[in-house]
Write a protein that holds these residues in place. Structure first.
Motif, mmCIF file in Angstrom:
data_model
loop_
_atom_site.group_PDB
_atom_site.id
_atom_site.type_symbol
_atom_site.label_atom_id
_atom_site.label_comp_id
_atom_site.label_asym_id
_atom_site.label_seq_id
_atom_site.Cartn_x
_atom_site.Cartn_y
_atom_site.Cartn_z
ATOM 1 N N LYS A 165 0.840 -1.193 0.000
ATOM 2 C CA LYS A 165 0.000 0.000 0.000
ATOM 3 C C LYS A 165 0.873 1.239 0.000
ATOM 4 C CE LYS A 165 -4.441 -1.423 1.938
ATOM 5 N NZ LYS A 165 -5.477 -1.113 2.969
ATOM 6 N N LYS A 166 2.132 1.051 -0.328
ATOM 7 C CA LYS A 166 3.101 2.134 -0.409
ATOM 8 C C LYS A 166 3.796 2.059 -1.764
ATOM 9 C CE LYS A 166 2.590 3.611 3.896
ATOM 10 N NZ LYS A 166 2.103 4.977 4.238
ATOM 11 N N PRO A 167 4.330 3.161 -2.268
ATOM 12 C CA PRO A 167 5.005 3.148 -3.567
ATOM 13 C C PRO A 167 6.127 2.111 -3.614
ATOM 14 C CG PRO A 167 4.621 5.389 -2.855
ATOM 15 C CD PRO A 167 4.246 4.521 -1.701
ATOM 16 N N HIS A 168 6.183 1.355 -4.691
ATOM 17 C CA HIS A 168 7.206 0.316 -4.858
ATOM 18 C C HIS A 168 7.355 0.015 -6.345
ATOM 19 C CE1 HIS A 168 4.455 -3.009 -5.992
ATOM 20 N NE2 HIS A 168 3.582 -2.293 -5.307
ATOM 21 N N LEU A 169 8.419 -0.700 -6.678
ATOM 22 C CA LEU A 169 8.661 -1.109 -8.058
ATOM 23 C C LEU A 169 8.785 -2.624 -8.165
ATOM 24 C CD1 LEU A 169 11.131 1.660 -9.300
ATOM 25 C CD2 LEU A 169 8.694 1.410 -9.814
ATOM 26 N N ASP A 170 8.131 -3.329 -7.259
ATOM 27 C CA ASP A 170 8.106 -4.790 -7.282
ATOM 28 C C ASP A 170 6.919 -5.237 -8.125
ATOM 29 O OD1 ASP A 170 8.507 -7.472 -6.748
ATOM 30 O OD2 ASP A 170 7.501 -7.405 -4.796
#
Length: 236
Positions: A165-170
């Motif tokens: 629920k947080k910005p990520h690049l996965d």
């Protein structure tokens, strides 16, 4: 300020009754109803994006979604939560679009292309992290953050479960990025030397300057047998 105006129509899409929905998302990934007059100037630091979603597919053949992100937040945060809110609100249409476009029960795109996409995502994400000050890779990163948000938002709406629920690049190589790569499938298969699939595709673009307002509208259209989509970007 980053603005996103996305319009989608898919033949055989799920029917929707006409209504307008106003929603926003906070920095904890919680989607809630917001007042109709909500705009970036009224955002508190805890709100990431606001959406106006008009369900008119039964009337016009289109559902309409306008997203406005909080310009006071970092670009990657704006892109991710704009994607999350879009995915959450349009999960049903995304599911129908994916079914019509990919025909996964027959085509098995994830099995055929999953490894290639995974390896290329690793390289792309590494470049984004290593070249944070490069304007090109910055924009590539924002696109990936938005797609990651689409995955998380649509998953949350579909089954209430989401890993982030947080910005990520996965990114999930079999998630919404598959639809973004749809017109490249034949090229990827050719690169892999496994098979070549000929498909009829076409596209067009328009750039229109509005002298009275000093604004530029840029649109790109892509379509194939069952799907038509339009992305319209507004710069001011």
């Amino acid at each position: 300020m980053m603005r996103f105006l996305a319009l989608f129509v898919a033949l055989f899409a799920l029917a929707h009754s006409a209504q307008v929905q106003y929603s926003c998302i906070d920095l904890n990934g919680e989607v809630k109803q917001c007042p109709q007059n909500s705009r970036p100037s009224s955002f508190g630091d805890h709100l990431a994006a606001f959406a106006k979603y008009a369900k008119r597919i039964n009337e016009t053949g289109w559902d309409e979604l306008e997203l406005i992100s909080n310009e006071h937040l970092p670009d990657d945060v704006q892109a991710y939560y704009a994607g999350y809110l879009e995915g959450f609100l349009t999960a049903g249409l995304i599911k129908s679009l994916r079914h019509n476009m990919l025909q996964e029960d027959k085509k098995q795109w994830c099995t055929r292309l999953g490894h290639f996409i995974t390896e290329n995502l690793k390289h792309t994400v590494a470049e984004v992290h290593q070249k944070k000050n490069d304007p090109y890779w910055h924009e590539v990163g924002l696109t990936l953050y938005q797609v990651a948000g689409l995955d998380d938002g649509s998953a949350a709406a579909e089954n209430g479960k989401v890993h982030h629920k947080k910005p990520h690049l996965d990114l999930n190589p079999c998630g919404n990025i598959l639809m973004n790569l749809y017109t490249e499938f034949s090229g990827i298969l050719n690169i892999q030397k496994s098979e070549v699939e000929e498909r009829e595709t076409r596209c067009s673009a328009i750039i229109k300057y509005l002298p009275q307002k000093g604004e530029v509208y840029v649109a790109h259209n892509t379509w194939s047998k069952f799907v038509y989509s339009l992305l319209l970007f507004h710069f001011n």
